[in-house]
Design an enzyme around this catalytic site. Structure first.
Site, PDB file in Angstrom:
ATOM      1  N   ARG A 147      25.606  20.172 -42.307  1.00 39.13           N
ATOM      2  CA  ARG A 147      26.311  20.118 -43.592  1.00 39.13           C
ATOM      3  C   ARG A 147      26.718  18.695 -43.967  1.00 39.13           C
ATOM      4  NH1 ARG A 147      30.014  23.324 -45.052  1.00 39.13           N
ATOM      5  NH2 ARG A 147      31.641  21.919 -45.723  1.00 39.13           N
ATOM      6  N   PRO A 151      31.592  24.185 -21.593  1.00 35.97           N
ATOM      7  CA  PRO A 151      33.038  23.969 -21.754  1.00 35.97           C
ATOM      8  C   PRO A 151      33.524  22.725 -21.007  1.00 35.97           C
ATOM      9  CG  PRO A 151      32.580  26.017 -20.550  1.00 35.97           C
ATOM     10  CD  PRO A 151      31.269  25.437 -20.922  1.00 35.97           C
ATOM     11  N   ASP A 201      36.254  18.310 -47.424  1.00 38.56           N
ATOM     12  CA  ASP A 201      36.540  19.242 -46.331  1.00 38.56           C
ATOM     13  C   ASP A 201      37.798  18.853 -45.573  1.00 38.56           C
ATOM     14  OD1 ASP A 201      34.472  20.980 -46.508  1.00 38.56           O
ATOM     15  OD2 ASP A 201      33.286  20.138 -44.882  1.00 38.56           O
ATOM     16  N   GLU A 213      26.155  30.544 -14.671  1.00 42.11           N
ATOM     17  CA  GLU A 213      27.227  29.672 -14.169  1.00 42.11           C
ATOM     18  C   GLU A 213      27.001  28.211 -14.537  1.00 42.11           C
ATOM     19  OE1 GLU A 213      29.986  31.025 -12.910  1.00 42.11           O
ATOM     20  OE2 GLU A 213      28.896  32.831 -13.451  1.00 42.11           O
TER      21      GLU A 213
HETATM   22  N1  ADE Z   1      29.235  27.329 -23.308  1.00 36.71           N
HETATM   23  C1  ADE Z   1      30.168  28.187 -22.880  1.00 36.71           C
HETATM   24  N2  ADE Z   1      31.363  27.880 -23.364  1.00 36.71           N
HETATM   25  C2  ADE Z   1      31.196  26.794 -24.174  1.00 36.71           C
HETATM   26  C3  ADE Z   1      32.055  26.002 -24.971  1.00 36.71           C
HETATM   27  N3  ADE Z   1      33.353  26.243 -25.061  1.00 36.71           N
HETATM   28  N4  ADE Z   1      31.526  24.972 -25.638  1.00 36.71           N
HETATM   29  C4  ADE Z   1      30.217  24.688 -25.533  1.00 36.71           C
HETATM   30  N5  ADE Z   1      29.351  25.398 -24.810  1.00 36.71           N
HETATM   31  C5  ADE Z   1      29.827  26.445 -24.125  1.00 36.71           C
END
Ligand code: ADE
Length: 248
Positions: free
Chosen positions: A152, A87, A167, A114
């Site tokens: 794709r 994230p 798309d 983590e």
């Molecule tokens: N791993 C955990 N959350 C994630 C996300 N939002 N994007 C990519 N990998 C992740």
């Protein structure tokens, strides 16, 4: 394209990659996806790949060495950028997907717990990507999302060549609404224009709907975007009609 997926649960991504468009693309030889379990690169009998974080705190951190060994093995087959999913990465969008699809290969590292030891990030990870501003339990689902979006776009992956071109996001706009049979479903007819056989009217209607939807749902996509005269006129028409229904 060659894609290697490294993680603790590569089987989860494998199952996904055997289905639908990606499965077909693999059968056609458009893409080859290989899967590597990080535990196979552990150096103890218990196949340990994680440990507690220095400095304390909850959770476990993936150790650098098993990842380094996995990458050494995978890289001996081909040299491709290593993408780590987390994230904290750059948020994936259509432009990024197209850029990734132009590469001959990708090595996708899915994290867990983590995170991973920062030293392997510096030593071996080329790019960090996120699939959105929320936290998943691990990178496998994100890896599947990235692979799906990229594959794709590879030439020949979609049965109908126009599908990817039309798309959502391809022209920077959201997709127009779609309808299929029956023509009347629970008293509701499909828009007349779509059964008119008039291709030019259909094109104009679809463009108008795309512009209108984008304006309603994702106005950020229209900001700073230059619309041509036809697009401006169609969006104005859409707005007037929308307001005519009493919406603001
Ligand atoms: N791993 C955990 N959350 C994630 C996300 N939002 N994007 C990519 N990998 C992740």
């Amino acid at each position: 394209m060659d894609i290697d997926v490294i993680g603790l649960f590569p089987e989860a991504v494998r199952g996904f990659c055997e289905c639908g468009i990606i499965g077909r693309a693999q059968e056609l030889g458009i893409v080859t996806v290989r899967f590597w379990n990080l535990r196979d690169f552990a150096h103890d009998k218990r196949r340990t790949v994680d440990d507690r974080p220095y400095g304390g705190g909850p959770g476990m951190v993936l150790m650098a060495e098993p990842i380094a060994r996995a990458l050494d093995t995978v890289r001996s087959g081909h040299d491709a950028p290593v993408l780590y999913l987390s994230p904290a990465g750059r948020v994936l969008n259509h432009a990024a997907v197209m850029e990734l699809a132009s590469r001959p290969g990708l090595i996708v590292l899915a994290g867990r717990y983590e995170g991973v030891d920062e030293r392997i990030m510096r030593a071996a990870v080329d790019e960090e990507w996120s699939i959105g501003d929320y936290v998943l339990s691990g990178g496998e689902v994100a890896a599947a999302v990235l692979i799906d979006a990229v594959v794709r776009q590879l030439p020949g992956a979609l049965g109908h060549e126009d599908s990817a071109r039309e798309d959502s996001f391809v022209g920077g706009l959201l997709d127009y609404p779609h309808y299929t049979r029956p023509e009347v479903w629970r008293d509701e007819r499909v828009p007349e224009v779509l059964v008119s056989g008039d291709h030019e009217r259909i094109r104009v209607w679809r463009l108008r709907e795309s512009l209108g939807r984008t304006w309603l749902r994702r106005p950020d996509l229209l900001e700073g975007r230059k619309l041509d005269a036809e697009q401006k006129r169609l969006l104005e028409e859409f707005k007037q009609e929308y307001r005519g229904y009493g919406y603001e």
